[in-house]
Design a protein around this motif. Structure first.
Motif, short mmCIF file in Angstrom:
data_model
loop_
_atom_site.label_atom_id
_atom_site.label_comp_id
_atom_site.label_asym_id
_atom_site.label_seq_id
_atom_site.Cartn_x
_atom_site.Cartn_y
_atom_site.Cartn_z
N GLY A 152 0.78 -1.22 0.00
CA GLY A 152 0.00 0.00 0.00
C GLY A 152 0.82 1.28 0.00
N ILE A 153 1.96 1.25 -0.67
CA ILE A 153 2.81 2.43 -0.76
C ILE A 153 2.52 3.10 -2.10
N THR A 154 2.18 4.36 -2.05
CA THR A 154 1.90 5.07 -3.30
C THR A 154 3.21 5.49 -3.97
N ILE A 155 3.11 5.75 -5.26
CA ILE A 155 4.28 6.26 -5.98
C ILE A 155 4.74 7.57 -5.34
N GLN A 156 3.78 8.41 -4.93
CA GLN A 156 4.11 9.69 -4.33
C GLN A 156 4.88 9.51 -3.03
N GLU A 157 4.46 8.55 -2.19
CA GLU A 157 5.17 8.30 -0.93
C GLU A 157 6.60 7.85 -1.18
N LEU A 158 6.76 6.91 -2.12
CA LEU A 158 8.09 6.39 -2.42
C LEU A 158 8.97 7.49 -3.01
N ALA A 159 8.40 8.29 -3.89
CA ALA A 159 9.15 9.38 -4.51
C ALA A 159 9.60 10.39 -3.46
N CYS A 160 8.72 10.72 -2.55
CA CYS A 160 9.05 11.67 -1.48
C CYS A 160 10.18 11.11 -0.62
N ALA A 161 10.10 9.85 -0.26
CA ALA A 161 11.14 9.22 0.56
C ALA A 161 12.47 9.14 -0.19
N GLY A 196 13.31 11.35 -2.56
CA GLY A 196 13.73 12.69 -2.94
C GLY A 196 13.74 12.92 -4.44
N VAL A 197 12.85 12.21 -5.15
CA VAL A 197 12.75 12.35 -6.60
C VAL A 197 11.29 12.52 -6.99
N SER A 198 11.03 12.72 -8.27
CA SER A 198 9.65 12.89 -8.73
C SER A 198 8.94 11.55 -8.84
N SER A 199 7.63 11.58 -8.74
CA SER A 199 6.85 10.36 -8.91
C SER A 199 6.96 9.85 -10.35
N GLN A 200 7.19 10.77 -11.29
CA GLN A 200 7.36 10.35 -12.68
C GLN A 200 8.61 9.48 -12.83
N LEU A 201 9.68 9.84 -12.11
CA LEU A 201 10.90 9.03 -12.18
C LEU A 201 10.66 7.65 -11.59
N ILE A 202 9.97 7.58 -10.46
CA ILE A 202 9.67 6.27 -9.87
C ILE A 202 8.90 5.42 -10.86
N SER A 203 7.89 6.00 -11.49
CA SER A 203 7.10 5.27 -12.48
C SER A 203 7.97 4.77 -13.63
N ARG A 239 15.69 1.14 -2.72
CA ARG A 239 15.88 0.36 -1.49
C ARG A 239 15.96 1.29 -0.28
N ASN A 240 16.72 2.37 -0.39
CA ASN A 240 16.83 3.34 0.71
C ASN A 240 15.49 3.99 0.99
N ALA A 241 14.74 4.30 -0.06
CA ALA A 241 13.42 4.92 0.11
C ALA A 241 12.47 3.96 0.83
N PHE A 242 12.50 2.68 0.46
CA PHE A 242 11.65 1.70 1.15
C PHE A 242 12.02 1.63 2.63
N PHE A 243 13.31 1.60 2.96
CA PHE A 243 13.72 1.53 4.36
C PHE A 243 13.33 2.80 5.11
#
Length: 92
Positions: free
Chosen positions: A17-26, A28-35, A53-57
């Motif tokens: 249940g982690i959104t792209i926005q949450e992962l991107a924020c963690a 420090g990049v854009s949600s477009q890059l995560i996608s 991996r660092n963002a997930f942690f």
């Protein structure tokens, strides 16, 4: 029609249940890059893997802190239906 395979990072993000926005924020990049990282194998570099991996942690640590705070508030007693300042009561 081309077969679509989900990379493990996307599968984990969706499963927990982690959104792209949450992962991107963690991260420090854009949600477009995560996608793009999730969907485009040519972007799935070792550097991007470390980033994700660092963002997930980071998210894991934040959720642990939030869960501990919730547990402390629940254990502090009081009715769950008492009014709090600034809060709204919505009946079901």
């Amino acid at each position: 029609m081309e077969a679509y395979e989900t990379c493990r990072a996307r599968a984990l993000r969706q499963r927990y249940g982690i959104t792209i926005q949450e992962l991107a924020c963690a991260a420090g990049v854009s949600s477009q890059l995560i996608s793009k990282i999730e969907l485009e194998p040519e972007r799935q570099t070792p550097a991007h893997e470390r980033l994700l991996r660092n963002a997930f942690f980071t998210l894991i640590q934040c959720r642990r802190i939030q869960q501990r705070a919730l547990e402390q508030e629940l254990n502090s007693g009081g009715s769950l239906f008492q009014t709090e300042e600034g809060g709204e009561h919505h009946g079901i």
